[in-house]
Write a protein that holds these residues in place. Structure first.
Motif, PDB file in Angstrom:
ATOM      1  N   VAL A 186     -43.295  43.316  65.192  1.00  0.00           N
ATOM      2  CA  VAL A 186     -44.282  44.372  64.953  1.00  0.00           C
ATOM      3  C   VAL A 186     -43.627  45.629  64.380  1.00  0.00           C
ATOM      4  CG1 VAL A 186     -45.961  45.903  66.055  1.00  0.00           C
ATOM      5  CG2 VAL A 186     -45.799  43.508  66.764  1.00  0.00           C
ATOM      6  N   ALA A 187     -42.460  46.012  64.910  1.00  0.00           N
ATOM      7  CA  ALA A 187     -41.840  47.288  64.547  1.00  0.00           C
ATOM      8  C   ALA A 187     -41.527  47.424  63.053  1.00  0.00           C
ATOM      9  CB  ALA A 187     -40.577  47.503  65.380  1.00  0.00           C
ATOM     10  N   PRO A 188     -40.903  46.420  62.383  1.00  0.00           N
ATOM     11  CA  PRO A 188     -40.639  46.596  60.949  1.00  0.00           C
ATOM     12  C   PRO A 188     -41.909  46.764  60.121  1.00  0.00           C
ATOM     13  CG  PRO A 188     -39.358  44.771  61.840  1.00  0.00           C
ATOM     14  CD  PRO A 188     -40.342  45.156  62.896  1.00  0.00           C
ATOM     15  N   LEU A 189     -42.962  46.055  60.496  1.00  0.00           N
ATOM     16  CA  LEU A 189     -44.228  46.199  59.779  1.00  0.00           C
ATOM     17  C   LEU A 189     -44.811  47.589  59.988  1.00  0.00           C
ATOM     18  CD1 LEU A 189     -45.763  42.722  60.614  1.00  0.00           C
ATOM     19  CD2 LEU A 189     -45.192  43.519  58.332  1.00  0.00           C
ATOM     20  N   LEU A 190     -44.736  48.084  61.212  1.00  0.00           N
ATOM     21  CA  LEU A 190     -45.243  49.423  61.494  1.00  0.00           C
ATOM     22  C   LEU A 190     -44.459  50.482  60.719  1.00  0.00           C
ATOM     23  CD1 LEU A 190     -45.913  49.349  65.342  1.00  0.00           C
ATOM     24  CD2 LEU A 190     -47.594  49.827  63.555  1.00  0.00           C
ATOM     25  N   LEU A 191     -43.141  50.310  60.637  1.00  0.00           N
ATOM     26  CA  LEU A 191     -42.302  51.281  59.947  1.00  0.00           C
ATOM     27  C   LEU A 191     -42.674  51.402  58.474  1.00  0.00           C
ATOM     28  CD1 LEU A 191     -39.877  53.183  59.803  1.00  0.00           C
ATOM     29  CD2 LEU A 191     -38.426  51.167  59.418  1.00  0.00           C
ATOM     30  N   THR A 192     -42.722  50.272  57.779  1.00  0.00           N
ATOM     31  CA  THR A 192     -43.028  50.327  56.350  1.00  0.00           C
ATOM     32  C   THR A 192     -44.491  50.706  56.102  1.00  0.00           C
ATOM     33  OG1 THR A 192     -43.345  47.914  56.425  1.00  0.00           O
ATOM     34  CG2 THR A 192     -41.226  48.731  55.624  1.00  0.00           C
ATOM     35  N   ALA A 193     -45.388  50.279  56.989  1.00  0.00           N
ATOM     36  CA  ALA A 193     -46.794  50.660  56.847  1.00  0.00           C
ATOM     37  C   ALA A 193     -46.962  52.175  56.998  1.00  0.00           C
ATOM     38  CB  ALA A 193     -47.652  49.929  57.870  1.00  0.00           C
ATOM     39  N   THR A 194     -46.220  52.756  57.937  1.00  0.00           N
ATOM     40  CA  THR A 194     -46.296  54.204  58.146  1.00  0.00           C
ATOM     41  C   THR A 194     -45.756  54.963  56.942  1.00  0.00           C
ATOM     42  OG1 THR A 194     -46.048  53.911  60.537  1.00  0.00           O
ATOM     43  CG2 THR A 194     -45.553  56.094  59.638  1.00  0.00           C
ATOM     44  N   LEU A 195     -44.646  54.480  56.370  1.00  0.00           N
ATOM     45  CA  LEU A 195     -44.060  55.138  55.204  1.00  0.00           C
ATOM     46  C   LEU A 195     -44.988  55.065  53.991  1.00  0.00           C
ATOM     47  CD1 LEU A 195     -40.350  53.915  55.508  1.00  0.00           C
ATOM     48  CD2 LEU A 195     -41.261  56.181  56.035  1.00  0.00           C
ATOM     49  N   ALA A 196     -45.741  53.959  53.876  1.00  0.00           N
ATOM     50  CA  ALA A 196     -46.618  53.783  52.714  1.00  0.00           C
ATOM     51  C   ALA A 196     -47.985  54.418  52.899  1.00  0.00           C
ATOM     52  CB  ALA A 196     -46.788  52.285  52.425  1.00  0.00           C
ATOM     53  N   LEU A 197     -48.353  54.740  54.135  1.00  0.00           N
ATOM     54  CA  LEU A 197     -49.689  55.276  54.420  1.00  0.00           C
ATOM     55  C   LEU A 197     -50.000  56.560  53.652  1.00  0.00           C
ATOM     56  CD1 LEU A 197     -52.313  55.117  56.110  1.00  0.00           C
ATOM     57  CD2 LEU A 197     -51.105  56.343  57.927  1.00  0.00           C
ATOM     58  N   PRO A 198     -49.098  57.555  53.600  1.00  0.00           N
ATOM     59  CA  PRO A 198     -49.416  58.772  52.836  1.00  0.00           C
ATOM     60  C   PRO A 198     -49.690  58.510  51.363  1.00  0.00           C
ATOM     61  CG  PRO A 198     -47.565  59.172  54.307  1.00  0.00           C
ATOM     62  CD  PRO A 198     -47.822  57.686  54.323  1.00  0.00           C
ATOM     63  N   ALA A 199     -49.010  57.513  50.785  1.00  0.00           N
ATOM     64  CA  ALA A 199     -49.255  57.183  49.384  1.00  0.00           C
ATOM     65  C   ALA A 199     -50.665  56.653  49.192  1.00  0.00           C
ATOM     66  CB  ALA A 199     -48.229  56.157  48.898  1.00  0.00           C
ATOM     67  N   GLY A 200     -51.131  55.844  50.137  1.00  0.00           N
ATOM     68  CA  GLY A 200     -52.499  55.332  50.062  1.00  0.00           C
ATOM     69  C   GLY A 200     -53.516  56.450  50.184  1.00  0.00           C
TER      70      GLY A 200
ATOM     71  N   ILE B  45     -37.053  39.180  56.104  1.00  0.00           N
ATOM     72  CA  ILE B  45     -37.238  40.616  56.314  1.00  0.00           C
ATOM     73  C   ILE B  45     -37.829  41.304  55.091  1.00  0.00           C
ATOM     74  CG2 ILE B  45     -36.029  42.792  56.733  1.00  0.00           C
ATOM     75  CD1 ILE B  45     -34.193  41.339  58.615  1.00  0.00           C
ATOM     76  N   PRO B  46     -37.315  41.046  53.852  1.00  0.00           N
ATOM     77  CA  PRO B  46     -37.896  41.731  52.683  1.00  0.00           C
ATOM     78  C   PRO B  46     -39.385  41.439  52.512  1.00  0.00           C
ATOM     79  CG  PRO B  46     -35.788  40.749  52.119  1.00  0.00           C
ATOM     80  CD  PRO B  46     -36.150  40.222  53.468  1.00  0.00           C
ATOM     81  N   LEU B  47     -39.770  40.187  52.725  1.00  0.00           N
ATOM     82  CA  LEU B  47     -41.169  39.816  52.573  1.00  0.00           C
ATOM     83  C   LEU B  47     -42.041  40.470  53.644  1.00  0.00           C
ATOM     84  CD1 LEU B  47     -42.892  38.171  50.673  1.00  0.00           C
ATOM     85  CD2 LEU B  47     -42.562  36.179  52.133  1.00  0.00           C
ATOM     86  N   SER B  48     -41.560  40.487  54.879  1.00  0.00           N
ATOM     87  CA  SER B  48     -42.318  41.123  55.952  1.00  0.00           C
ATOM     88  C   SER B  48     -42.467  42.621  55.709  1.00  0.00           C
ATOM     89  CB  SER B  48     -41.625  40.887  57.300  1.00  0.00           C
ATOM     90  OG  SER B  48     -41.633  39.515  57.637  1.00  0.00           O
ATOM     91  N   LEU B  49     -41.380  43.261  55.231  1.00  0.00           N
ATOM     92  CA  LEU B  49     -41.457  44.685  54.930  1.00  0.00           C
ATOM     93  C   LEU B  49     -42.439  44.943  53.790  1.00  0.00           C
ATOM     94  CD1 LEU B  49     -37.696  45.736  55.175  1.00  0.00           C
ATOM     95  CD2 LEU B  49     -39.487  45.988  56.895  1.00  0.00           C
TER      96      LEU B  49
END
Length: 243
Positions: A67-81, A120-124
C-alpha cells in the motif's frame, strides 16, 4: 439539485453492490450542473464519512509494503491532477472525464486484468495514475480496479483490506490538498449534507440488493449505469438539452 440527488443515489447503489464506482457515476453528472471543480469537492464531502471508518477497520489487515509505495506516488501526483482540473476549461474537462470513464468501464466490462507479477516501477506507475485521476475527478480507484486488483497475489480478504486502506488514507491526504486549493468549502459541505443521507441509503440498498441476483448480473448493471452516466454528460448533447 434533482440531478445531484439522482447521481448520488445511483452512485450509492453502484458502490453498494460492487464496492466501487460512486465517483464514476457522480462526477460526470454533477459536472453538468455545478462544474468539475465543485463536483470534486462534493464527492469528497459525501464519501469521506463512509470511507474513513471502513479504512480504519481494515488498516490492521492491510499489507503496508504494497500500500505504501502506491500511496506515496499517488500523493506526489495528486497536486498535478488538481492543477489540470483547475487549469483546463470546463468543457474540455468534461470531455476528458467522460473519455476516461468510458475507457475504464470498457476495460472492466471486457474482463481484462493485468495478470503478471507487478514490479516496483509498474506499481509506482499505477500510483501516479491513481493520484492524477484522483486530483482530476476523484476516480483514483479506477487504475487500481483495472490493474492492481487483478495483479495481486494476496487472498481476496487481504486485497480488499489493502484497497479500503488505500482509499481511506488517500481521502485524508486529498482532503488536505483540496482544502488548501480552495475546493473544499463551507458551501460544498452544506450542499453535501442532504446528499450524504441519500448516498448512505443507496449504499444500503445496493448491498442488500446484491443478494437478489448473482455478482455478474449486478456488475453488468453497474457498468451500464456508469457508461450511461458518462455518455449523458458529454458536451456533445449540450445543444440538444439546452445546457
Amino acid at each position: 439539485m434533482a440531478v445531484l440527488l439522482a447521481a448520488t443515489l445511483l452512485g450509492g447503489l453502484v458502490r453498494g453492490f460492487t464496492g466501487f464506482g460512486f465517483a464514476m457515476v457522480f462526477m460526470p453528472l454533477a459536472s453538468m450542473v455545478v462544474g468539475p471543480v465543485a463536483a470534486l469537492g462534493l464527492i469528497w464531502c459525501i464519501d469521506a464519512p463512509f470511507a474513513l471508518p471502513i479504512a480504519a477497520r481494515n488498516a490492521r489487515q492491510a499489507e503496508w509494503r504494497e500500500v505504501a509505495p502506491l500511496l506515496l506516488t499517488a500523493t506526489l501526483a495528486l497536486p498535478a491532477g488538481i492543477w489540470l482540473l483547475i487549469w483546463l476549461d470546463r468543457e474540455t474537462m468534461r470531455w476528458i472525464l467522460a473519455g476516461l470513464i468510458l475507457t475504464a468501464v470498457a476495460l472492466m466490462a471486457s474482463g481484462w486484468r493485468y495478470h503478471g507479477r507487478p514490479g516496483i516501477p509498474l506499481s509506482l506507475g499505477v500510483g501516479v495514475l491513481s493520484g492524477l485521476f484522483n486530483g482530476m475527478a476523484s476516480i483514483g480507484g479506477m487504475p487500481l480496479a483495472v490493474f492492481w486488483l487483478g495483479a495481486q497475489r494476496n487472498d481476496r480478504h487481504k486485497t480488499r483490506a489493502n484497497l479500503q486502506t488505500f482509499f481511506g488514507v488517500s481521502t485524508l491526504i486529498s482532503g488536505t490538498i483540496l482544502w488548501r486549493n480552495g475546493i473544499l468549502t463551507l458551501t460544498a459541505l452544506t450542499m453535501a449534507l442532504p446528499l450524504m443521507a441519500v448516498y448512505g441509503a443507496g449504499m444500503l440498498a445496493g448491498t442488500h440488493g446484491f443478494r437478489l441476483a448473482n455478482e455478474i448480473t449486478f456488475r453488468r448493471i453497474a457498468y451500464a449505469v456508469i457508461f450511461l452516466s458518462a455518455l449523458v454528460s458529454l458536451p456533445l448533447w449540450d445543444g440538444v438539452d439546452g445546457r
